[in-house]
Scaffold this motif. Structure first.
Motif, short mmCIF file in Angstrom:
data_model
loop_
_atom_site.label_atom_id
_atom_site.label_comp_id
_atom_site.label_asym_id
_atom_site.label_seq_id
_atom_site.Cartn_x
_atom_site.Cartn_y
_atom_site.Cartn_z
N VAL A 1 0.85 -1.19 0.00
CA VAL A 1 0.00 0.00 0.00
C VAL A 1 0.89 1.24 0.00
O VAL A 1 1.77 1.37 0.85
N PRO A 2 0.68 2.18 -0.92
CA PRO A 2 1.46 3.43 -0.92
C PRO A 2 1.26 4.20 0.38
O PRO A 2 0.18 4.18 0.97
N ARG A 3 2.29 4.90 0.80
CA ARG A 3 2.21 5.64 2.06
C ARG A 3 1.19 6.77 2.02
O ARG A 3 0.69 7.19 3.07
N ASN A 4 0.91 7.29 0.83
CA ASN A 4 0.02 8.44 0.75
C ASN A 4 -1.44 8.05 0.63
O ASN A 4 -2.29 8.85 0.25
N LEU A 5 -1.77 6.80 1.00
CA LEU A 5 -3.16 6.36 1.06
C LEU A 5 -3.60 6.29 2.51
O LEU A 5 -2.88 5.76 3.36
N ILE A 6 -4.78 6.85 2.81
CA ILE A 6 -5.34 6.74 4.15
C ILE A 6 -6.73 6.12 4.03
O ILE A 6 -7.45 6.33 3.05
N CYS A 7 -7.10 5.35 5.03
CA CYS A 7 -8.41 4.69 5.05
C CYS A 7 -9.20 5.21 6.24
O CYS A 7 -8.70 5.23 7.37
N THR A 8 -10.41 5.64 5.97
CA THR A 8 -11.22 6.26 7.02
C THR A 8 -12.57 5.56 7.13
O THR A 8 -13.13 5.11 6.13
N TRP A 9 -13.07 5.50 8.35
CA TRP A 9 -14.34 4.85 8.63
C TRP A 9 -15.36 5.84 9.18
O TRP A 9 -15.02 6.66 10.05
N SER A 10 -16.58 5.75 8.70
CA SER A 10 -17.70 6.44 9.32
C SER A 10 -18.16 5.61 10.51
O SER A 10 -18.36 4.40 10.38
N LEU A 11 -18.31 6.25 11.65
CA LEU A 11 -18.65 5.55 12.88
C LEU A 11 -19.92 6.10 13.51
O LEU A 11 -20.17 7.31 13.47
N ASN A 12 -20.69 5.20 14.09
CA ASN A 12 -21.86 5.54 14.90
C ASN A 12 -22.04 4.46 15.94
O ASN A 12 -21.54 3.34 15.77
N PRO A 13 -22.75 4.73 17.02
CA PRO A 13 -23.07 3.66 17.96
C PRO A 13 -23.80 2.52 17.25
O PRO A 13 -24.51 2.74 16.26
N GLY B 1 0.68 -0.29 9.50
CA GLY B 1 1.29 1.00 9.24
C GLY B 1 0.50 1.89 8.33
O GLY B 1 0.98 2.96 7.93
N ILE B 2 -0.73 1.51 7.99
CA ILE B 2 -1.59 2.33 7.13
C ILE B 2 -2.31 3.36 8.00
O ILE B 2 -2.92 3.02 9.00
N ILE B 3 -2.23 4.61 7.61
CA ILE B 3 -2.88 5.68 8.37
C ILE B 3 -4.40 5.54 8.25
O ILE B 3 -4.94 5.30 7.16
N VAL B 4 -5.10 5.72 9.36
CA VAL B 4 -6.55 5.61 9.38
C VAL B 4 -7.15 6.93 9.86
O VAL B 4 -6.44 7.84 10.29
N GLY B 5 -8.45 7.02 9.78
CA GLY B 5 -9.17 8.19 10.27
C GLY B 5 -10.61 7.83 10.56
O GLY B 5 -11.09 6.75 10.15
N PHE B 6 -11.31 8.71 11.25
CA PHE B 6 -12.68 8.41 11.68
C PHE B 6 -13.60 9.61 11.45
O PHE B 6 -13.27 10.74 11.82
N HIS B 7 -14.73 9.33 10.84
CA HIS B 7 -15.76 10.34 10.60
C HIS B 7 -16.96 10.02 11.50
O HIS B 7 -17.65 9.02 11.28
N PHE B 8 -17.18 10.84 12.51
CA PHE B 8 -18.39 10.72 13.32
C PHE B 8 -19.46 11.55 12.60
O PHE B 8 -19.72 12.70 12.96
N HIS B 9 -19.99 10.94 11.59
CA HIS B 9 -20.83 11.69 10.65
C HIS B 9 -21.72 10.72 9.88
O HIS B 9 -21.18 9.86 9.19
N PRO B 10 -23.04 10.82 10.02
CA PRO B 10 -23.73 11.86 10.78
C PRO B 10 -23.93 11.46 12.24
O PRO B 10 -24.38 10.35 12.54
N MET B 11 -23.60 12.36 13.15
CA MET B 11 -23.99 12.17 14.53
C MET B 11 -25.50 12.39 14.62
O MET B 11 -26.05 13.28 13.98
N ILE B 12 -26.15 11.55 15.42
CA ILE B 12 -27.61 11.57 15.49
C ILE B 12 -28.05 11.82 16.93
O ILE B 12 -27.52 11.20 17.87
N HIS B 13 -28.98 12.72 17.09
CA HIS B 13 -29.50 13.08 18.41
C HIS B 13 -30.68 12.16 18.73
O HIS B 13 -31.69 12.17 18.03
N TYR B 14 -30.55 11.37 19.79
CA TYR B 14 -31.63 10.49 20.22
C TYR B 14 -31.56 10.37 21.74
O TYR B 14 -30.70 10.99 22.38
#
Length: 439
Positions: A243-255, A283-296
């Motif tokens: 995997v090239p170093r300039n690739l990042i993988c990100t996940w959308s997260l919710n409960p 060694g792959i850079i990751v990230g997280f999107h708390f999106h959409p956060m939902i009000h309940y």
């Protein structure tokens, strides 16, 4: 009597452009009788039908059950109609103002008849697009988009992608690799490109050689930050190939309760976090999107638990970004949700005008985002935090800082991401087999 007969004759025409046909049979018969009695206008019938559809989507009492008492007969017909429609709207406003509760998930949306059909569609010129929700009304990172696949096989209730397509076909391009290799980029410019706008970036794996082409593209253009955004657990390709170093993988997260109710067919929370952990171990850079956060009802406790899991499960050196955002709808997306036949409470919220769209009131947004940011306090200054598709006036009260323009936001993001990429060092066990980061 003659006027009533004339109204009944034109009733079918009046409801032709409304969601009347989405109501249950007995509710259609009930509303037809009430319409004959009150002589509702087309606009009033549309509003009442929308209320009936949403009540059914939310598993709330039916339109018949909440129908208001008859207004005094001596009032003019227009006032009587206004009282009935107004009472229904007030009832709905009360429901929208009451935070939804998530219990046992309702029946699977679209039932078992839903099928995804993958099709090869050869297209002409391939170019970089702008983020489809980019706007000068909100603070935007100016993400560039690359449509490797079109349409999504997941079935999130709030999704805007499905509004751009009119069938269940997933479109691939068997010539994608050739067209991508011909894409001209300025070697002196830094690019941030995402592939998760028109479809999920990883759920399709390497079908039609999509990931092969993207890895080669990132490898040939070290001035590109290539972001693969996903709700999938399908990381097999990234575990088995360099995997090239300039690739990042990100996940959308919710409960998990939100995932179960509103993100049908996506990976479970445990599966998403495990997939991110396995890539970070290589060694792959990751990230997280708390999106959409939902009000309940239980949002604060559930998001607190989720934030704690993320903070404890990852070192900030492994994480490029954390973004926060919430539900934001265009009217066309709302219409699609109402006509989807879904059992979803996603529209059970106060729909407030927000920068040309509809979203939560600002007070709810501030509560959601501030809680999430404080929940990751140990990462402040070590991970790039931002608000996605939100007005710039929210930044200061949430983060204590803001950017003066979209261009300044974009520049800061790129610098931060590349700093994180260059600072990564592969762990001793990260290059087993064919996987891991390239030198």
């Amino acid at each position: 009597m003659r006027n009533r007969q004339a109204y009944e004759q034109k009733f079918s025409h009046l409801v032709a452009q409304t969601p009347f046909g989405r109501l249950a049979v007995e509710e259609r018969a009930f509303l037809r009788r009430q319409a004959g009695h009150y002589r509702f206008s087309q606009q009033e019938l549309r509003q009442i039908s929308e209320i009936g559809v949403e009540l059914a989507m939310w598993d709330a009492p039916s339109l018949m059950a909440v129908w208001p008492a008859s207004p005094p007969a001596e009032l003019p017909p227009k006032e009587r109609r206004a009282l009935v429609v107004g009472a229904l709207h007030r009832y709905m406003e009360g429901l929208r103002a009451t935070p939804r509760q998530y219990g046992t998930p309702v029946a699977t949306r679209r039932s078992g008849s839903y099928r995804v059909r993958a099709r090869d569609r050869r297209r002409g010129h391939l170019g970089l697009g702008r983020c489809p929700v980019a706007s000068e009304r909100t603070r935007c990172c100016n993400l560039l988009t690359l449509d490797a696949v079109e349409n999504c096989g997941f079935d999130c209730s709030y999704c805007s992608v499905r509004s751009f397509y009119h069938d269940d076909q997933i479109h691939f391009d068997s010539r994608f690799a050739n067209r991508l290799s011909a894409l001209q980029l300025d070697p002196e410019r830094t690019y941030h490109i995402g592939t998760g706008q028109a479809s999920d970036s990883l759920m399709w794996g390497n079908r039609f050689g999509v990931l092969d082409a993207l890895m080669d593209f990132a490898r040939r253009h070290p001035n590109v930050i290539l972001e693969l955004k996903t709700k999938s657990k399908n990381i097999a390709y990234l575990l088995q190939h360099p995997v090239p170093r300039n690739l990042i993988c990100t996940w959308s997260l919710n409960p998990q309760c939100v995932i179960a109710h509103e993100e049908q067919r996506t990976a479970r929370l445990d599966e998403r976090l495990n997939a991110a952990r396995r890539l970070a171990d290589r060694g792959i850079i990751v990230g997280f999107h708390f999106h959409p956060m939902i009000h309940y009802a239980d949002w604060k406790a559930d998001y607190s638990a989720l934030l704690s899991r993320v903070e404890q499960g990852f070192d900030p050196a492994e994480v490029a970004l954390v973004s926060f955002g919430t539900l934001t709808f265009t009217r066309s997306v709302i219409r699609r949700i109402r006509t989807s036949g879904s059992k979803t409470r996603i529209l059970q919220m106060p729909l407030t005008p927000s920068d040309g769209k509809l979203s939560y009131p600002e007070a709810i947004k501030l509560a959601l985002f501030s809680h999430a940011y404080h929940g990751l306090a140990a990462w402040h200054g070590r991970v790039f935090f931002y608000l996605c598709m939100e007005n710039q006036r929210l930044w200061q009260p949430v983060f204590g800082f803001e950017y003066p323009s979209n261009q300044a936001f974009e520049a800061a993001m790129k610098v931060s991401y590349f700093d994180k990429i260059r600072g990564v060092r592969t762990r001793p066990h990260a290059c087993r087999d064919a996987g891991g980061l390239e030198s």
